[in-house]
Design a protein around this motif. Sequence first.
Motif: not given
Lengths: 343, 343
Positions: B167-172, B190-196, B198-201
Amino acid sequence: MKKVKRTTIYDIAEKLGITASSVSRALNNSSQVNEKTKELIIKTADELNYKRNILASNLRKGQSKTIGVVIPRINQNFFSNVIAGIEEVTYQKGYNLIICQSGEDHNKEIQCVNTLINQHVDCIVISVSADSYDYQHLQNVLDHGIQLIQFDRVAEELETLKVINDNVQASYEAVSHLIEGGYKRIALLEGPQNLSIFKQRKEGYLKAFKAYNVPVIDELIVENAWTKELGAEGTRKLLSLPQPPDAIFASTSDFSALGVLDVANAMGIKVPSELGICGYANESFSEITSPSITTIDQFSVYMGNTVANLFFQEIGNNDTTTKPKIISIKPELIIRGSTLKNK
Amino acid sequence: MKKVKRTTIYDIAEKLGITASSVSRALNNSSQVNEKTKELIIKTADELNYKRNILASNLRKGQSKTIGVVIPRINQNFFSNVIAGIEEVTYQKGYNLIICQSGEDHNKEIQCVNTLINQHVDCIVISVSADSYDYQHLQNVLDHGIQLIQFDRVAEELETLKVINDNVQASYEAVSHLIEGGYKRIALLEGPQNLSIFKQRKEGYLKAFKAYNVPVIDELIVENAWTKELGAEGTRKLLSLPQPPDAIFASTSDFSALGVLDVANAMGIKVPSELGICGYANESFSEITSPSITTIDQFSVYMGNTVANLFFQEIGNNDTTTKPKIISIKPELIIRGSTLKNK
DNA sequence: ATATTTTACGCAATCGATTGTAATTTTAAA
DNA sequence: TTTAAAATTACAATCGATTGCGTAAAATAT
């Protein structure tokens, strides 16, 4: 993954110095076991993290508490909605679903059905593939004493429980809407006529023509146009006729309607003023095209609910003399921009 | 539905005057049984329309040949695609799928998992609900010695097999694309930050800003905007800022991006020239909006394949010392009209 | 206090397939 | 022809839960 020996009723029985039969009865809340011991057993079961082995239980009881579902594809809105609807009901009753995809392939469908018979499912729910030409495999289900429920795409000649849409009526309303909207030459994109649903949709189309005293023009009926690509192809043919249609009823699906829209856009034909378009199935995208597509909602989730409820109704009913039930759900015409010629 | 007594190996044995054990071996193609009798047994089994009782078989073998899948909703493109992908693989191996929907509800998710443990499934595949706050139920799965595979939305702290997207890469990449396209003020839904995921994005979003030396503007980050409605709401807020964004990355889903598009259209803001929009998940509709929406494809069917293959790989592997595997699938940025500012 | 009815629990068979071991038959070797 | 080895097949236990039937114990009635 380390092998974990799971606790059984025997473990519980041994720990408490009683018999497994009492444990079993207690866990099934039988009245034959003392309230105190029952409590004790339940408490101990919980402590030992006991989970009943459904395999053993069902083997003994001669049932599987499992329903098999055979559909062409799970990743198609209509079908996944029906499944969601079935699951809603079955989950609460402690039944499980096994999902198989036939991929619109008759042979794979047979395989799926056989797998499910093998699994000793209590019921098979099926929407036959477009490719189906005989129904021996479905007869086989019945011969095994397994409940069979057909939905949407059904083999009419088989006497089974059925949950269907009133396709004739829905098509009739859609085409009537087009006629009343001022469209004069309304084409039909039809699906494989071995599937009764497509036959019925055509029937509704013809019925509307008759009702409004409009002559049917054969060259405006395009066979086998039930994917986006085939819909587009059919549309190109239709629009290149000397007298092209001014509306197209894509009776097979919204995908097909989308193909129509694409071609119209590509050819610079204005929708809905120069060409009206009506689809079928109310796929989620039909709302967000521009213009949005008039379509028919089949209440797919509700259809799934109905299928499941029908099953539970039937197993509660030992009367073998009752005729197989057919439940027909009335779809709803959703009027959107693609057919509003004069607005 | 009449009760039909189904044929068992004993029926076959009796008919042929042999033992059930030989029948069982023959049907399992054991080398311990004479070729001739084997043929005879198979032929007779066929004649009697025998189907192995999987319940008995699995009970004896201590397995269920069943995989349980817990997802938020089956009628959501991404999930139904993953399931289709899982099914493709498991079907061929003779495994069955049990599907449960958590409905994004933590308690129902726990129920689902318990049901599956009860069923003695061989493996549980799960994508946790947005509402999940603890993972005791997943630990419980492991404690029962059941294989656990998480996909997409995973509980990172649990050491299990995982199949995820990068997700990090894709968002990047998505945000980089926006920056390079000339957008200056890029907002994030952004989405609920308890889900990883969304954090990664979000992480990818921030990473791109850093890489291009663009300052992050906090007021352009909108929390909890992960449905169409919430996306629309967030967009209205953003666009009414004194200095509104000129692009919005709806990192949660295409549904959210659709909300953005709707609001932009309603406010007469031109996409992509005045506002760039990028979604996530490559829902089928993202291609047919106008303009079509730039998004990120997650290879959902392939993800399902991968999950299933991972399972079969693991059961073939008794080495308990190996670390839990994490397979990361690289998503792909699909560039479409909604982000082509200068074309 | 004795007879009778309830209540509670144990025993053992059962569901259908699998599998280790023993028994028998077949084949090959001596 | 006898014997050892190999190939088949039979026997019986097992997986875990359920359930009809029988019996001991407790509760009630006489």
